[in-house]
Design an enzyme around this catalytic site. Sequence first.
Site, mmCIF file in Angstrom:
data_model
loop_
_atom_site.group_PDB
_atom_site.id
_atom_site.type_symbol
_atom_site.label_atom_id
_atom_site.label_comp_id
_atom_site.label_asym_id
_atom_site.label_seq_id
_atom_site.Cartn_x
_atom_site.Cartn_y
_atom_site.Cartn_z
ATOM 1 N N HIS A 290 0.982 -1.049 -0.136
ATOM 2 C CA HIS A 290 -0.016 -0.016 0.118
ATOM 3 C C HIS A 290 0.994 1.335 -0.060
ATOM 4 O O HIS A 290 0.266 2.302 -0.289
ATOM 5 C CB HIS A 290 -0.987 0.034 1.324
ATOM 6 C CG HIS A 290 -0.205 -0.026 2.453
ATOM 7 N ND1 HIS A 290 0.455 -0.775 3.071
ATOM 8 C CD2 HIS A 290 -0.044 1.067 3.559
ATOM 9 C CE1 HIS A 290 1.037 -0.511 4.270
ATOM 10 N NE2 HIS A 290 0.573 0.641 4.302
ATOM 11 N N LYS B 287 9.191 -2.543 3.499
ATOM 12 C CA LYS B 287 10.643 -2.376 4.177
ATOM 13 C C LYS B 287 10.389 -3.569 5.226
ATOM 14 O O LYS B 287 9.529 -4.010 5.719
ATOM 15 C CB LYS B 287 10.764 -1.182 4.850
ATOM 16 C CG LYS B 287 11.860 -0.973 5.559
ATOM 17 C CD LYS B 287 12.708 0.527 5.368
ATOM 18 C CE LYS B 287 13.874 0.500 5.964
ATOM 19 N NZ LYS B 287 14.681 -0.591 5.779
ATOM 20 N N LYS C 215 3.620 -2.398 11.866
ATOM 21 C CA LYS C 215 4.453 -1.401 12.626
ATOM 22 C C LYS C 215 4.764 -0.265 11.858
ATOM 23 O O LYS C 215 4.795 0.894 12.533
ATOM 24 C CB LYS C 215 5.834 -2.275 12.356
ATOM 25 C CG LYS C 215 6.989 -1.822 13.625
ATOM 26 C CD LYS C 215 8.164 -2.710 13.603
ATOM 27 C CE LYS C 215 7.946 -4.187 13.741
ATOM 28 N NZ LYS C 215 9.332 -4.913 14.143
ATOM 29 N N LYS D 14 9.882 -8.959 4.839
ATOM 30 C CA LYS D 14 10.857 -9.417 5.324
ATOM 31 C C LYS D 14 11.463 -10.407 4.503
ATOM 32 O O LYS D 14 10.907 -10.991 3.775
ATOM 33 C CB LYS D 14 10.118 -10.352 6.818
ATOM 34 C CG LYS D 14 11.208 -10.454 7.888
ATOM 35 C CD LYS D 14 11.230 -9.108 8.582
ATOM 36 C CE LYS D 14 12.099 -9.411 9.835
ATOM 37 N NZ LYS D 14 12.163 -8.203 10.786
ATOM 38 N N SER E 18 15.907 3.320 10.563
ATOM 39 C CA SER E 18 16.041 2.993 9.112
ATOM 40 C C SER E 18 15.378 4.077 8.285
ATOM 41 O O SER E 18 15.898 4.309 7.360
ATOM 42 C CB SER E 18 15.448 1.805 8.988
ATOM 43 O OG SER E 18 16.248 0.592 9.309
HETATM 44 P P1 NAD Z 1 20.577 -10.760 17.408
HETATM 45 O O1 NAD Z 1 20.929 -11.844 16.651
HETATM 46 O O2 NAD Z 1 21.671 -9.718 17.429
HETATM 47 O O3 NAD Z 1 20.417 -11.210 18.971
HETATM 48 C C1 NAD Z 1 19.529 -12.328 19.247
HETATM 49 C C2 NAD Z 1 20.076 -12.764 20.631
HETATM 50 O O4 NAD Z 1 19.071 -13.978 21.057
HETATM 51 C C3 NAD Z 1 21.521 -13.381 20.508
HETATM 52 O O5 NAD Z 1 22.216 -13.090 21.399
HETATM 53 C C4 NAD Z 1 21.229 -14.839 20.705
HETATM 54 O O6 NAD Z 1 22.321 -15.683 21.006
HETATM 55 C C5 NAD Z 1 19.936 -15.066 21.604
HETATM 56 N N1 NAD Z 1 19.337 -16.296 21.393
HETATM 57 C C6 NAD Z 1 19.091 -16.933 20.210
HETATM 58 N N2 NAD Z 1 18.293 -17.823 20.615
HETATM 59 C C7 NAD Z 1 17.811 -17.893 21.926
HETATM 60 C C8 NAD Z 1 17.150 -18.635 23.005
HETATM 61 N N3 NAD Z 1 16.681 -19.877 22.431
HETATM 62 N N4 NAD Z 1 17.194 -18.487 24.196
HETATM 63 C C9 NAD Z 1 17.674 -17.237 24.434
HETATM 64 N N5 NAD Z 1 18.540 -16.447 23.745
HETATM 65 C C10 NAD Z 1 18.671 -16.759 22.318
HETATM 66 O O7 NAD Z 1 19.187 -10.363 16.759
HETATM 67 P P2 NAD Z 1 18.303 -9.005 17.165
HETATM 68 O O8 NAD Z 1 18.539 -8.051 15.803
HETATM 69 O O9 NAD Z 1 18.555 -8.306 18.562
HETATM 70 O O10 NAD Z 1 16.909 -9.473 17.251
HETATM 71 C C11 NAD Z 1 16.248 -10.145 18.215
HETATM 72 C C12 NAD Z 1 14.965 -9.858 17.872
HETATM 73 O O11 NAD Z 1 14.307 -8.405 17.752
HETATM 74 C C13 NAD Z 1 14.240 -10.601 16.800
HETATM 75 O O12 NAD Z 1 13.108 -11.013 17.084
HETATM 76 C C14 NAD Z 1 14.089 -9.432 15.700
HETATM 77 O O13 NAD Z 1 13.152 -9.842 14.921
HETATM 78 C C15 NAD Z 1 13.755 -8.326 16.478
HETATM 79 N N6 NAD Z 1 14.066 -7.036 15.940
HETATM 80 C C16 NAD Z 1 15.299 -6.649 15.694
HETATM 81 C C17 NAD Z 1 15.517 -5.542 15.095
HETATM 82 C C18 NAD Z 1 17.035 -4.914 14.879
HETATM 83 O O14 NAD Z 1 17.033 -3.932 14.721
HETATM 84 N N7 NAD Z 1 17.926 -5.663 14.935
HETATM 85 C C19 NAD Z 1 14.368 -4.542 14.878
HETATM 86 C C20 NAD Z 1 13.293 -4.873 15.113
HETATM 87 C C21 NAD Z 1 12.795 -6.311 15.887
#
Ligand code: NAD
Length: 476
Positions: free
Chosen positions: A66, A71, A95, A107, A364
């Site tokens: 839309h 993104k 979001k 995604k 972003s």
């Molecule tokens: P990341 O890879 O930097 O960190 C994820 C962390 O979770 C790691 O330290 C990993 O070891 C840990 N992990 C993995 N499996 C696990 C488990 N079973 N139990 C406990 N810890 C576990 O990822 P991120 O970028 O921090 O993303 C984390 C969440 O945030 C995701 O759901 C992602 O979609 C969401 N998110 C990220 C962003 C971003 O800007 N990076 C933005 C919006 C949403």
Amino acid sequence: MRNVNEPSFRESVDLMFSRAVALMDLPPGLEEKIRVCNATYTVRFGVRLRGEIKTFTGYRSVHSEHMEPVKGGIRFSMGVNQDEVEALAALMTYKCALVEAPFGGSKGGLCIDPRQYDEHEMELITRRFAYELIKRDLIHPSQNVPAPDMGTGEREMAWIADQYARMNTTDINSRACVTGKPLNAGGIAGRVEATGRGVQYALQEFFRDPTDMKQAGLTGSLDGKRVIVQGLGNVGYHAAKFLSEEDGAKVIGIIEYDGGLYDANGLDVEAVRQWIGQHGGVTGYPDATYSKDGSPLLEAECDILVPAALEGVINLSNAARIQAPLIIEAANGPVTAGADEILRDKGTVIIPDMYANAGGVTVSYFEWVKNLSHIRFGRMQRRQEEARHQLVINELQQLENVMEGQWKMSPDFRQKYLRGAGELELVRSGLDDTMRIAYQSMREVWHSRDDVTDLRTAAYLVSIGKVAASYRAKGL
Ligand code: NAD
């Protein structure tokens, strides 16, 4: 363990969507148009590694166009599958609408364990994946703009941006094809911390309102609140760091993939992060109680639970035992639809993912605008602002002289007031403003309608309303 009767991640998002949309009065068919995922592209490609060809499977899902570009992040994880990227793409649509970032939702993901490959191998794989997406305009400054997610960061975004530039040598806006890049490759100050920073701003806004705090049975401020964080990655680390260092919250539990750490007096977030960096996990960290299975810590007594790792961790099997009165969904989809119902009935307040982790896409958006305008934020006005402030300081200085010791400027006022805002200050200010406004838009619905009893439904109502308005404006 997740209950086998529980819906998939995408079905869970659909259920939450349907729950909200039932309270709206949308024209027939529009509800379905908004809910469904427009397209998902699956790519299988081979890369020659260590003398043999290895085949990888990746996805890019476009939920709603839309607004364009669409993104959404790119995730590198063994858990990536079509259902997951479609759920995450849908969440991106809602979001972006909620925080008024002018994008549709998308995604991507690659089914890979990044720990198994060295840097050179990761570059080959990432560039090959990017090539497949770029040649189909699934990475493009005006069509589809990825960002980091689990398992990816600045490094991967820089490779993707470079790959796009190599394939589109005359595109002056090529840097805007992806966000979350390092500063020296067209990134923006404050993007790495943005999602965690947004979690902090979201909690600050929640704690500004005594009525909302009361809903969760909390009082006071963030100072001294006991926090448990799951996942000390990009999002969890920054959220835990800012909450403990700047707001006085106490991080009493950290859950990682290889176990949990607990200290009722508060953990040193920075020290734990460094330990993980050196040892690959929390195992062996000396200054806390360690347990091999970290998941029971989700159920421990605390004030704020911050799931910041992956989806579905709070589900039918543990929801009833969750003690935290307030959950902020830093990860996408950490609470399943079934668990959401149990928690709602218990009176747990959940600050929903589509709002709580929107800091990433918000900054972003700023990065994308910076790339398209080809100028750093603050470059034109910073010194001019400082010069105007100098005029005020000069006047105050004269007043100080006249008052002869009876009145003085506060010790650090001069220095603080003189400093014009640079890019980082402007980004944080824009993010804070975005998080406050979006919270208020949800809050208004939450408190003004009898049929809306939770923030998630309120968030869906606001965002679906905005998406519907866009479709209507297009004549649908
Ligand atoms: P990341 O890879 O930097 O960190 C994820 C962390 O979770 C790691 O330290 C990993 O070891 C840990 N992990 C993995 N499996 C696990 C488990 N079973 N139990 C406990 N810890 C576990 O990822 P991120 O970028 O921090 O993303 C984390 C969440 O945030 C995701 O759901 C992602 O979609 C969401 N998110 C990220 C962003 C971003 O800007 N990076 C933005 C919006 C949403």
